[in-house]
Design a protein around this motif. Sequence first.
Motif, PDB file in Angstrom:
ATOM      1  N   ASP A 326       0.741  -1.116   0.023  1.00  0.00           N
ATOM      2  CA  ASP A 326      -0.015  -0.041  -0.190  1.00  0.00           C
ATOM      3  C   ASP A 326       1.159   1.397   0.052  1.00  0.00           C
ATOM      4  N   ALA A 327       2.121   1.227   0.287  1.00  0.00           N
ATOM      5  CA  ALA A 327       2.915   2.524   0.245  1.00  0.00           C
ATOM      6  C   ALA A 327       3.449   2.961  -0.927  1.00  0.00           C
ATOM      7  N   ASP A 328       3.133   4.551  -1.169  1.00  0.00           N
ATOM      8  CA  ASP A 328       3.674   5.189  -2.215  1.00  0.00           C
ATOM      9  C   ASP A 328       5.083   5.376  -2.196  1.00  0.00           C
ATOM     10  N   GLY A 354       0.957   2.837  -4.289  1.00  0.00           N
ATOM     11  CA  GLY A 354       1.192   1.267  -3.820  1.00  0.00           C
ATOM     12  C   GLY A 354       0.008   0.474  -4.315  1.00  0.00           C
ATOM     13  N   VAL A 382      10.857   1.166   0.019  1.00  0.00           N
ATOM     14  CA  VAL A 382      10.012   0.409  -0.496  1.00  0.00           C
ATOM     15  C   VAL A 382      10.397  -0.236  -1.767  1.00  0.00           C
TER      16      VAL A 382
END
Length: 530
Positions: A326-328, A354, A382
């Motif tokens: 989910d992380a940008d 994400g 990431v």
Amino acid sequence: MNRTTLSLIAGVTALAAVTGFAAVSAPDPGAAEERTGAAATLPVERTGLLCPQPSTSDLAETTYTSFTPVTEGADDKGTAVLRSAAQQSAPEEDADGGSEDEKDGENGSTGEDGENDKKDEQGGKDAAKDDKADKPVLQLQAPGKPVAVEANGADAPALVGTADGRFASGWTAQQTTEVAAGTGRGLQGVACSAADTQFWFPGASTDDSRTDYIHLTNPDDSAAVVDIELYGKDGELETTVGEGVTVKPRSAEPLLLSTLTAEKQTDVTVHVVVRSGRVGAAVQALDDETGGDWLPASADPSGSLVLPGIPKDAKAVRLVAFTPGDADVDLKVQLASPSGLITPAGNETLHLKGGMTAGFDLGDLTRGEAGSLVLTAPDGSVPVVAAVRVLRGEEGKQESAFIPAARPLETRATALDNTAKGTTLSVTAPQGGAEIEVTASAGTKGGTPQTKTYTIEPGTTQDVEAPVPAGLKGSYALTVETRSGGPVYASRTLAKTEGGVPFFTVQPLPDDRGMVAVPDASEDLSVLQK
């Protein structure tokens, strides 16, 4: 059995359990005495490779090539055999590494005595059928010399192969296909790969202009069950038949991506997850107007990626990237050029959301010079997968190829099917300088090996003038070995012009993992028992 023998066997058994398709044998006692006090580095003694079905076009002309470099310390016996994936399991091999069929006849065909035995047991017709099924498509005769065979048309098969003994360490196979016309016309090349349980393919498509297949090849005698996940610009795509795909034993299964989902998207990331068993996987990406090529799997998700060897005459470069979860992330973009790392104007950073696939047009990124793309997430926090689609040629006469994020060349790697003209070896050392040694093997039909040494400056990409065998006949192998520095990333481009169209294909060179560290025989077994 004494403690020394048990400790070595335990170490080798643990290694085989981890690597699955590779194994090592115990060193001879004399060699072991010289290595006491430290882990020994030994040649891998058994490995396997899988090659997808080359093409469904009747116009396709395919060349399969196989090669093993000469490796110090390797066994003096062994085999390296590629068979059609549609054939039944190969005969059991004896202690010398060769099957009874292979010993009775050349290239795996059955000799007169063996044929008569089969006729007695099954009848003449069944025996002839079995002989044909067991015959290898391609078999090495000696390390250091590549062999090649042609298979034209849509009947060229997917291949399943194993190598052991003196042929296992560094064994490499390649298939190169030329399609004269139609969807996907051009030069399509892919290095045969080992089976695994997870793959990422950013850069695929379900758009109407593309015909993309995911090829799954099962090397084992039991079925594999696979899930295929597709991710587009808004997240995961709804698929109809992507879950629980069964790949039959020792068979290949091509699946058209556009039949797995109703959504038409230009940029798609394919995630292959194996529930049971293991498979080889590759995406064949074919375009109506700009030809096509194979899209190999990206390196595992990471906060730092290198995409090596973008051709210097690339007319357009499109980057496709995806971050699981989910992380940008804002990716830092750099180009490793012949003079060092530079930041492309207007593309200093690229934003990824994400769980969503993103595509970025980078234009004529290399501007007439050798280049490799270097992508970095802040603090490497990431993980990302990525690939670029490259176009060469003028409007209306363009060809395409793909370069995924590559794994570093830690010790040694080989590229096959090279010719005296049209081969470009591109090497980059984005973090620090390196010295490499490049060896051109003998040719498939003759020639004397040649070796050259090169220095790669820190942060640069160089298209090195690769050596060519003296008196070359046929094609040859290029083996790249790191001597100092690094990490090093490399790719090889094959190119030719047909009808004014620049046919080409690019293959990254992953480490061949031909050597493996084995615990020293003097280690205490009690440590392994805890």
